[in-house]
Enzyme design. Sequence first.
Site, PDB file in Angstrom:
ATOM      1  N   LYS A 131       1.262  48.315  -0.285  1.00  0.00           N
ATOM      2  CA  LYS A 131      -0.046  48.810   0.106  1.00  0.00           C
ATOM      3  C   LYS A 131      -1.127  48.022  -0.649  1.00  0.00           C
ATOM      4  O   LYS A 131      -0.832  47.443  -1.699  1.00  0.00           O
ATOM      5  CB  LYS A 131      -0.161  50.323  -0.140  1.00  0.00           C
ATOM      6  CG  LYS A 131       0.005  50.736  -1.621  1.00  0.00           C
ATOM      7  CD  LYS A 131      -1.312  50.667  -2.354  1.00  0.00           C
ATOM      8  CE  LYS A 131      -1.156  50.441  -3.795  1.00  0.00           C
ATOM      9  NZ  LYS A 131      -2.240  49.707  -4.410  1.00  0.00           N
ATOM     10  N   TYR A 215      -4.827  55.311  -3.548  1.00  0.00           N
ATOM     11  CA  TYR A 215      -3.924  56.391  -3.950  1.00  0.00           C
ATOM     12  C   TYR A 215      -4.592  57.753  -3.780  1.00  0.00           C
ATOM     13  O   TYR A 215      -3.960  58.718  -3.334  1.00  0.00           O
ATOM     14  CB  TYR A 215      -3.488  56.219  -5.402  1.00  0.00           C
ATOM     15  CG  TYR A 215      -2.478  55.140  -5.634  1.00  0.00           C
ATOM     16  CD1 TYR A 215      -1.131  55.332  -5.313  1.00  0.00           C
ATOM     17  CD2 TYR A 215      -2.842  53.917  -6.192  1.00  0.00           C
ATOM     18  CE1 TYR A 215      -0.195  54.335  -5.535  1.00  0.00           C
ATOM     19  CE2 TYR A 215      -1.911  52.914  -6.418  1.00  0.00           C
ATOM     20  CZ  TYR A 215      -0.594  53.126  -6.085  1.00  0.00           C
ATOM     21  OH  TYR A 215       0.341  52.139  -6.295  1.00  0.00           O
TER      22      TYR A 215
END
Length: 367
Positions: A131, A215
């Site tokens: 990611k 996150y």
Amino acid sequence: MLNRRDFARLAAATAAAATLPSSLLAQAAPPKKIRYAAIGLGRISLQHFMPGTKASQYGVITGLVSGHPEKAHKYAAEYGVPEGNIYTYENFDTIKNNPDIDAVYIGLPNNMHAEYTIRAAQAGKHVLCEKPMANTPKDCEAMIAACKKANRKLMIAYRCQLQSTWLQAKQMIHNGVIGKVQAIESANGFNIAPGEWRSDAKFAGGGPLMDVGIYSLNGCRFLLGEEPKEISAYMYTDPQDPRFKGVEETLGWTMKFPSGVIAICNTTYGANMEGFTRVHGSKGTLEIFGFGYEGIHMTVTHNLPSGPGRAEETQVDSSKDPAQFVVESDYFSRCILDNKEPGPNGEEGLRDLQHIANIYAAARRSA
């Protein structure tokens, strides 16, 4: 009242009920392991994914892709990778002729994720990509299309969606342990060193939001199981700080979800910020501390029904790095072996990038 016994009982029940990866990993051993080529020999590959896969039950490192021959040969010797399975970025496409590689792990700078996902899919390999999925939603869509056309699995490496504390927190929220959720606070950041590619827009596509702020974004979405419908944002960069090349230094944003939950998030490259997510409910508060590779822990504080006072319990994940990468590697391997769609798939990565584009747009409007 959530006493110690209740907390332990609920945690155990939640772990058993989690829809990944325990249900997959408990099955009988497969006839073979999934064989991975690691693309990019940076920190995330060498220090985390490759050791995690080496310790896993269903994965093994059988290939390396690097622009540094000496480094590639050093780690090939360590992992038993034959000379013929070492590739450069220039000859990478010939990996399609190698039957000893089933999948690739992409641990490259963000701006290279799309290119190597597409090339890997065209070479007939499954893809586990770090990611953020890519620098733009358009790139994400191209990655999804390429993998679907090649009938290959695509997973985005959202470790926290596979980590036991986060899975239990999600189930506890769903079960109403803290009542109706009203608000979330989340933050993640660090003081970045000079010369990092992550603070250069050419490579990273953005600043801390793309790196560590994602996150908080993904964590809020994951815990609630909802997509934000309204977003506002602000960002700031010290014009005298030479570290930042076209990216933000600090960014804060607010999301309103369809259920009415309001999430307030912050991320920065200018301060060491302990990562946390705090979920406020009508009956109590659930806090998850840490987004890192170890040391994630959760505290649940429950309002006492008899009057003033609160009962608090803490659960700590004592596993050590690279334990999360063992789970991640095994989970994706089982998805391939059992022909199951990964939870954090390409569409999940795309949604984050779409929200990130909206956050940046909102921040520009408020500047």
